[in-house]
Design a protein around this motif. Sequence first.
Motif, PDB file in Angstrom:
ATOM      1  N   HIS A   1       0.845  -1.197   0.000  1.00  0.00           N
ATOM      2  CA  HIS A   1       0.000   0.000   0.000  1.00  0.00           C
ATOM      3  C   HIS A   1       0.877   1.243   0.000  1.00  0.00           C
ATOM      4  O   HIS A   1       2.078   1.198   0.250  1.00  0.00           O
ATOM      5  N   TRP A   2       0.257   2.385  -0.272  1.00  0.00           N
ATOM      6  CA  TRP A   2       0.951   3.669  -0.320  1.00  0.00           C
ATOM      7  C   TRP A   2       0.578   4.561   0.863  1.00  0.00           C
ATOM      8  O   TRP A   2       0.968   5.721   0.918  1.00  0.00           O
ATOM      9  N   THR A   3      -0.168   4.036   1.807  1.00  0.00           N
ATOM     10  CA  THR A   3      -0.627   4.818   2.953  1.00  0.00           C
ATOM     11  C   THR A   3       0.412   4.784   4.066  1.00  0.00           C
ATOM     12  O   THR A   3       0.991   3.735   4.351  1.00  0.00           O
ATOM     13  N   ARG A   4       0.639   5.919   4.692  1.00  0.00           N
ATOM     14  CA  ARG A   4       1.583   5.982   5.794  1.00  0.00           C
ATOM     15  C   ARG A   4       0.991   5.367   7.061  1.00  0.00           C
ATOM     16  O   ARG A   4      -0.217   5.397   7.277  1.00  0.00           O
ATOM     17  N   ILE A   5       1.860   4.831   7.902  1.00  0.00           N
ATOM     18  CA  ILE A   5       1.460   4.149   9.124  1.00  0.00           C
ATOM     19  C   ILE A   5       1.394   5.166  10.261  1.00  0.00           C
ATOM     20  O   ILE A   5       2.312   5.980  10.438  1.00  0.00           O
ATOM     21  N   THR A   6       0.318   5.125  11.031  1.00  0.00           N
ATOM     22  CA  THR A   6       0.141   6.040  12.152  1.00  0.00           C
ATOM     23  C   THR A   6       0.281   5.294  13.474  1.00  0.00           C
ATOM     24  O   THR A   6       0.139   4.066  13.541  1.00  0.00           O
ATOM     25  N   GLU A   7       0.554   6.070  14.528  1.00  0.00           N
ATOM     26  CA  GLU A   7       0.653   5.530  15.879  1.00  0.00           C
ATOM     27  C   GLU A   7       0.210   6.608  16.860  1.00  0.00           C
ATOM     28  O   GLU A   7       0.408   7.794  16.608  1.00  0.00           O
ATOM     29  N   PRO A   8      -0.414   6.232  17.986  1.00  0.00           N
ATOM     30  CA  PRO A   8      -0.840   7.239  18.970  1.00  0.00           C
ATOM     31  C   PRO A   8       0.345   7.776  19.765  1.00  0.00           C
ATOM     32  O   PRO A   8       1.110   7.024  20.355  1.00  0.00           O
ATOM     33  N   VAL A   9       0.491   9.098  19.758  1.00  0.00           N
ATOM     34  CA  VAL A   9       1.560   9.767  20.505  1.00  0.00           C
ATOM     35  C   VAL A   9       0.960  10.978  21.204  1.00  0.00           C
ATOM     36  O   VAL A   9       0.450  11.893  20.551  1.00  0.00           O
ATOM     37  N   GLY A  10       0.995  10.984  22.532  1.00  0.00           N
ATOM     38  CA  GLY A  10       0.484  12.119  23.297  1.00  0.00           C
ATOM     39  C   GLY A  10      -1.007  12.342  23.132  1.00  0.00           C
ATOM     40  O   GLY A  10      -1.460  13.485  23.113  1.00  0.00           O
ATOM     41  N   GLY A  11      -1.774  11.283  22.979  1.00  0.00           N
ATOM     42  CA  GLY A  11      -3.213  11.410  22.850  1.00  0.00           C
ATOM     43  C   GLY A  11      -3.704  11.712  21.458  1.00  0.00           C
ATOM     44  O   GLY A  11      -4.901  11.949  21.265  1.00  0.00           O
ATOM     45  N   ARG A  12      -2.831  11.735  20.464  1.00  0.00           N
ATOM     46  CA  ARG A  12      -3.251  11.964  19.083  1.00  0.00           C
ATOM     47  C   ARG A  12      -2.428  11.087  18.153  1.00  0.00           C
ATOM     48  O   ARG A  12      -1.368  10.577  18.531  1.00  0.00           O
ATOM     49  N   LEU A  13      -2.916  10.928  16.931  1.00  0.00           N
ATOM     50  CA  LEU A  13      -2.241  10.082  15.961  1.00  0.00           C
ATOM     51  C   LEU A  13      -1.081  10.827  15.324  1.00  0.00           C
ATOM     52  O   LEU A  13      -1.173  12.008  14.993  1.00  0.00           O
ATOM     53  N   SER A  14       0.031  10.132  15.175  1.00  0.00           N
ATOM     54  CA  SER A  14       1.209  10.684  14.538  1.00  0.00           C
ATOM     55  C   SER A  14       1.788   9.650  13.586  1.00  0.00           C
ATOM     56  O   SER A  14       1.598   8.443  13.773  1.00  0.00           O
ATOM     57  N   TYR A  15       2.487  10.114  12.547  1.00  0.00           N
ATOM     58  CA  TYR A  15       3.064   9.204  11.563  1.00  0.00           C
ATOM     59  C   TYR A  15       4.368   8.608  12.085  1.00  0.00           C
ATOM     60  O   TYR A  15       5.160   9.287  12.732  1.00  0.00           O
ATOM     61  N   LYS A  16       4.570   7.344  11.784  1.00  0.00           N
ATOM     62  CA  LYS A  16       5.814   6.694  12.149  1.00  0.00           C
ATOM     63  C   LYS A  16       6.959   7.237  11.308  1.00  0.00           C
ATOM     64  O   LYS A  16       6.774   7.621  10.164  1.00  0.00           O
ATOM     65  N   PRO A  17       8.176   7.272  11.863  1.00  0.00           N
ATOM     66  CA  PRO A  17       9.322   7.799  11.109  1.00  0.00           C
ATOM     67  C   PRO A  17       9.690   6.890   9.946  1.00  0.00           C
ATOM     68  O   PRO A  17       9.243   5.732   9.870  1.00  0.00           O
ATOM     69  N   PRO A  18      10.505   7.378   9.027  1.00  0.00           N
ATOM     70  CA  PRO A  18      10.847   6.580   7.842  1.00  0.00           C
ATOM     71  C   PRO A  18      11.473   5.221   8.150  1.00  0.00           C
ATOM     72  O   PRO A  18      11.294   4.273   7.376  1.00  0.00           O
ATOM     73  N   ILE A  19      12.203   5.118   9.239  1.00  0.00           N
ATOM     74  CA  ILE A  19      12.861   3.852   9.548  1.00  0.00           C
ATOM     75  C   ILE A  19      11.855   2.726   9.765  1.00  0.00           C
ATOM     76  O   ILE A  19      12.172   1.547   9.600  1.00  0.00           O
ATOM     77  N   TYR A  20      10.607   3.073  10.101  1.00  0.00           N
ATOM     78  CA  TYR A  20       9.561   2.077  10.330  1.00  0.00           C
ATOM     79  C   TYR A  20       8.480   2.078   9.249  1.00  0.00           C
ATOM     80  O   TYR A  20       7.557   1.257   9.327  1.00  0.00           O
ATOM     81  N   ASP A  21       8.575   2.977   8.289  1.00  0.00           N
ATOM     82  CA  ASP A  21       7.529   3.090   7.277  1.00  0.00           C
ATOM     83  C   ASP A  21       8.159   3.456   5.943  1.00  0.00           C
ATOM     84  O   ASP A  21       8.741   4.543   5.803  1.00  0.00           O
ATOM     85  N   ILE A  22       8.049   2.586   4.956  1.00  0.00           N
ATOM     86  CA  ILE A  22       8.646   2.824   3.643  1.00  0.00           C
ATOM     87  C   ILE A  22       7.954   3.965   2.905  1.00  0.00           C
ATOM     88  O   ILE A  22       8.550   4.609   2.042  1.00  0.00           O
ATOM     89  N   ASN A  23       6.710   4.255   3.248  1.00  0.00           N
ATOM     90  CA  ASN A  23       5.962   5.313   2.575  1.00  0.00           C
ATOM     91  C   ASN A  23       6.172   6.693   3.193  1.00  0.00           C
ATOM     92  O   ASN A  23       5.626   7.677   2.683  1.00  0.00           O
ATOM     93  N   ALA A  24       6.914   6.772   4.272  1.00  0.00           N
ATOM     94  CA  ALA A  24       7.168   8.069   4.913  1.00  0.00           C
ATOM     95  C   ALA A  24       8.221   8.839   4.126  1.00  0.00           C
ATOM     96  O   ALA A  24       9.190   8.257   3.630  1.00  0.00           O
ATOM     97  N   PRO A  25       8.069  10.147   3.977  1.00  0.00           N
ATOM     98  CA  PRO A  25       9.087  10.940   3.280  1.00  0.00           C
ATOM     99  C   PRO A  25      10.307  11.156   4.170  1.00  0.00           C
ATOM    100  O   PRO A  25      10.204  11.233   5.394  1.00  0.00           O
ATOM    101  N   ASP A  26      11.458  11.250   3.539  1.00  0.00           N
ATOM    102  CA  ASP A  26      12.696  11.534   4.264  1.00  0.00           C
ATOM    103  C   ASP A  26      13.483  12.571   3.490  1.00  0.00           C
ATOM    104  O   ASP A  26      13.236  12.817   2.301  1.00  0.00           O
ATOM    105  N   LEU A  27      14.418  13.197   4.155  1.00  0.00           N
ATOM    106  CA  LEU A  27      15.294  14.180   3.518  1.00  0.00           C
ATOM    107  C   LEU A  27      16.715  13.676   3.344  1.00  0.00           C
ATOM    108  O   LEU A  27      17.540  14.358   2.723  1.00  0.00           O
ATOM    109  N   TYR A  28      17.015  12.494   3.860  1.00  0.00           N
ATOM    110  CA  TYR A  28      18.366  11.945   3.713  1.00  0.00           C
ATOM    111  C   TYR A  28      18.660  11.615   2.251  1.00  0.00           C
ATOM    112  O   TYR A  28      19.689  12.035   1.698  1.00  0.00           O
ATOM    113  N   ILE A  29      17.738  10.879   1.608  1.00  0.00           N
ATOM    114  CA  ILE A  29      17.947  10.506   0.201  1.00  0.00           C
ATOM    115  C   ILE A  29      17.969  11.732  -0.706  1.00  0.00           C
ATOM    116  O   ILE A  29      18.855  11.848  -1.573  1.00  0.00           O
TER     117      ILE A  29
END
Length: 234
Positions: A92-120
């Motif tokens: 899939h092309w959807t980013r993975i979310t996780e609850p952080v501080g009572g709200r949903l947040s996106y997982k970092p690129p190291i855990y989600d291939i669909n997350a954008p990064d600035l290293y590459i």
Amino acid sequence: MYNNLGAQPGVPRPPTNPQPNPFGNSFYGAGSGLIRGGLGAYGEKILGSSSEYVQSNISRYFSDPQYYFQVNDQYVRNKLKVVLLPFLHRGHWTRITEPVGGRLSYKPPIYDINAPDLYIPFMAFGTYVVLAGLSLGLQGKFSPEALNWLFVKGLFGWFLQVSLLKVTLLSLGSGEAPLLDMLAYAGYAFTGMCLAVLGKMIWRYSYYFLMPWTCLCMGVFLVKTMKRVLFAEC
């Protein structure tokens, strides 16, 4: 003149220190405390709301820069495959979310291939400048001015791509994507340019095959990504 003579007989001397008014002081203290408390609460409310507004807009448009550099070797390899060969991406092309501080947040690129990064994108941009300069050197056209011009043109092209993506999202009714996300998505184009320049150095005519192919793959990748941003994350 008369003050130096002392008190005159039969004439009462006016008091030098008048008695304080306890009611006036109490009313004055209560009034000043009320004013200070009211103004303090009002100012705190204004400053608090302004701070929350600024923080919400910063998080909306810029996000956390450290988030985009949480990568590893496995993520970089898989992400390059997705960017250069998007037809082979079966997930899939959807980013993975996780609850952080009572709200949903996106997982970092190291855990989600669909997350954008600035290293590459940053590494690809630097590699592109080096390869382009090396290509000019093989052709006998290298100079510091030419290398600086390549750097400036690369940055200008990157800025144009970010602006184009932002305008596209705004025209389609969604402009809430963070600026660093747009910077990452636009910067992935340098990976294909590096491949095309490297192919040109190996075989001159391969550039005319690799450049259209990388543009097609980048277009498919951006369409899939922008579709996800429009319909899944807005």
